[in-house]
Design an enzyme around this catalytic site. Structure first.
Site, PDB file in Angstrom:
ATOM      1  N   ASP A 249       0.825  -1.210   0.000  1.00  0.00           N
ATOM      2  CA  ASP A 249       0.000   0.000   0.000  1.00  0.00           C
ATOM      3  C   ASP A 249       0.857   1.257   0.000  1.00  0.00           C
ATOM      4  O   ASP A 249       0.322   2.367  -0.142  1.00  0.00           O
ATOM      5  CB  ASP A 249      -0.953   0.003   1.197  1.00  0.00           C
ATOM      6  CG  ASP A 249      -0.218  -0.057   2.530  1.00  0.00           C
ATOM      7  OD1 ASP A 249       0.477  -1.052   2.765  1.00  0.00           O
ATOM      8  OD2 ASP A 249      -0.332   0.893   3.338  1.00  0.00           O
ATOM      9  N   ASP A 259       4.628   8.207   1.598  1.00  0.00           N
ATOM     10  CA  ASP A 259       4.491   7.822   3.005  1.00  0.00           C
ATOM     11  C   ASP A 259       5.827   7.788   3.729  1.00  0.00           C
ATOM     12  O   ASP A 259       6.474   6.757   3.845  1.00  0.00           O
ATOM     13  CB  ASP A 259       3.769   6.475   3.132  1.00  0.00           C
ATOM     14  CG  ASP A 259       2.270   6.620   2.930  1.00  0.00           C
ATOM     15  OD1 ASP A 259       1.780   7.761   3.020  1.00  0.00           O
ATOM     16  OD2 ASP A 259       1.595   5.618   2.670  1.00  0.00           O
TER      17      ASP A 259
END
EC number: 2.7.7.-
Length: 484
Positions: A249, A259
């Protein structure tokens, strides 16, 4: 509202299973503490408006622009090897902005409250991790590595409970899109082939439109994603960047770094380096990043199998052939980058041994990764363990002989090295220093100075010892933590 601001949301053209309409949670006292005016200009945004009281309401999610539908995206993913249903548990996509060059970017709020995908979390973010993402993502931009960007950071006036109570914050993140490997895993696992096809077609049109009309476009799509990720991971390795959580992800189809949770840059070179407190087995250690990228891409290939060929065996064969190319693509990008770091313009059969020998000496004598290549560029040595080694002196002789074999001059070689060997990186101790002052004292001066320096990491005319000096022994055992 400012009439010049228009957000689209083409993600809404996908089947509704891929998202949930979701308003950001309102916050009691939004305050803009970081605004990226450079990025705003690139996007064609009105900085004056967004730094106004009304603009802050939009950036915080307290007010939504007219004719927009904020959403939380659905996706799944393998986290440390285990498959699970995920989704935007603390993020809301406000929409997409289209620049004057017809480039499309997502504008997302991170830390904007609970969504249907929150899985028990509070959906909030704290100030330190959001400022950290701002610093590191802008550092990656300066280094020339594809990355999501940080447009703004706002405090919310909330107190968030983690191990202690911390100030709440929201990051405004900009990305080419937030479509992940896990988005395709979600479609393959929980939806039908037509919905998977809709996602693939949308993604191709958005990121790889040049292949949309080709035969076997889904195979071409997989190939292009594999190639982009191979180049991205090589870029990470070449500057000593360790992502920390390479779950599926956290791999986006656009080929950007995304991220920045427990990420960090290596100081002392060692292939087994791990910073993330949650990576207890070293799954995502520095040396494992290429292997784990290949593993993640294999999960993408699995998800695409229904689209690759009507015959299942043939489809699996195609998927395997494309994934098998990752290793050679990665090594090609990495060796090319390492040659440039050593001032070598062309391939030579001795280069691989030369590169591996240097890395081996760096491990043996605990050399600083960034400063080793900076020193070579400047024809100096600031690391006593390395310079006192007879082995290193012998290596230097071999390297100089190799450079002299080139048609290009030594001056050209040095300029090549200056273009790829950064003088500064987001050193962990300097990042922590900036975060401590910002979070504890609301003093952003250290952060501003650090971000300013990181915008020009290849500047050899204005070297600043404060930012190039490695940490002392107290940095041993440095750990980073996920912000959730």
């Amino acid at each position: 509202m400012n009439p010049s601001i228009r957000l689209e949301n083409t993600y809404l053209t996908l089947p509704e299973e891929f998202y949930t309409a979701q308003l950001p949670s309102k916050v009691p006292s939004p305050n803009l503490v970081k605004w990226n005016s450079t990025l705003a200009k690139e996007l064609g945004l009105d900085s004056d408006f967004f730094q106004s009281k009304e603009g802050v309401l939009v950036l915080s999610g307290n007010q939504v622009l007219e004719d927009t539908t904020p959403i939380a995206e659905a996706y799944a993913g393998h986290q440390f090897g285990y498959f699970t249903m995920l989704g935007d548990g603390r993020a809301v996509l406000l929409g997409e902005i289209v620049t004057k060059d017809e480039e499309r970017y997502d504008i997302q709020l991170k830390g904007s409250g609970r969504t249907p995908y929150s899985r028990g979390g509070d959906g909030k973010a704290t100030l330190g991790p959001m400022l950290r993402e701002y610093i590191i993502s802008e550092g990656m931009k300066g280094l020339g590595i594809p990355s999501t960007r940080s447009l703004a950071v706002l405090t919310t006036g909330e107190t968030i409970l983690r191990e202690t109570t911390l100030p709440g914050a929201i990051l405004v993140r900009v990305a080419k899109s937030h479509i992940r490997v896990g988005t395709f895993q979600f479609a393959n696992q929980f939806l039908d082939t037509e919905e998977l096809k809709a996602l693939a077609d949308y993604t191709i049109k958005r990121h790889y439109k040049e292949i949309f009309e080709k035969e076997e476009k889904y195979r071409h799509f997989l190939h292009e994603v594999v190639k982009k990720q191979a180049k991205l991971i090589a870029g990470w390795q070449l500057v000593g960047f360790i992502h920390g959580v390479m779950n599926t992800d956290n791999m986006v189809i656009s080929g950007e770094t995304i991220d920045y949770g427990p990420c960090a840059f290596m100081d002392t070179y060692h292939p087994e380096t791990v910073f993330s407190s949650i990576d207890t087995e070293g799954r995502y250690a520095y040396q494992n990043q290429p292997k784990m990228a290949s593993w993640d891409l294999a999960r993408l290939a699995e998800a695409l199998v229904p689209l690759l060929h009507d015959n299942m065996e043939k489809a699996i064969e195609i998927a395997q052939e494309e994934i098998n190319q990752f290793s050679n693509l990665y090594l090609t990008f990495w060796y090319d980058g390492m040659r440039k770091k050593l001032g070598l313009f062309h391939e030579n059969e001795m280069d691989e041994d030369l590169i591996r020998a240097l890395l081996g000496l760096m491990v043996k004598y605990e050399a600083d990764y960034t400063n080793t290549f900076r020193d070579l560029t400047l024809n100096q040595t600031t690391q006593p363990n390395l310079i006192s080694s007879t082995e290193y002196q012998q290596w230097l002789d071999l390297w100089q002989d190799r450079r002299k074999q080139q048609e290009e001059s030594l001056d050209d070689s040095r300029k090549l090295m200056e273009s790829v060997n950064p003088t500064v990186i987001p050193r962990n101790h300097r990042v922590e220093e900036a975060l401590e002052r910002a979070v504890t004292n609301q003093d952003y001066s250290a952060m501003d100075s650090l971000v300013s320096v990181l915008q020009n990491p290849y500047d050899y005319e204005n070297l600043n010892d404060y930012y190039v000096t490695p940490p002392g022994e107290t940095a041993c055992g440095y750990r980073t933590f996920c912000g959730t």
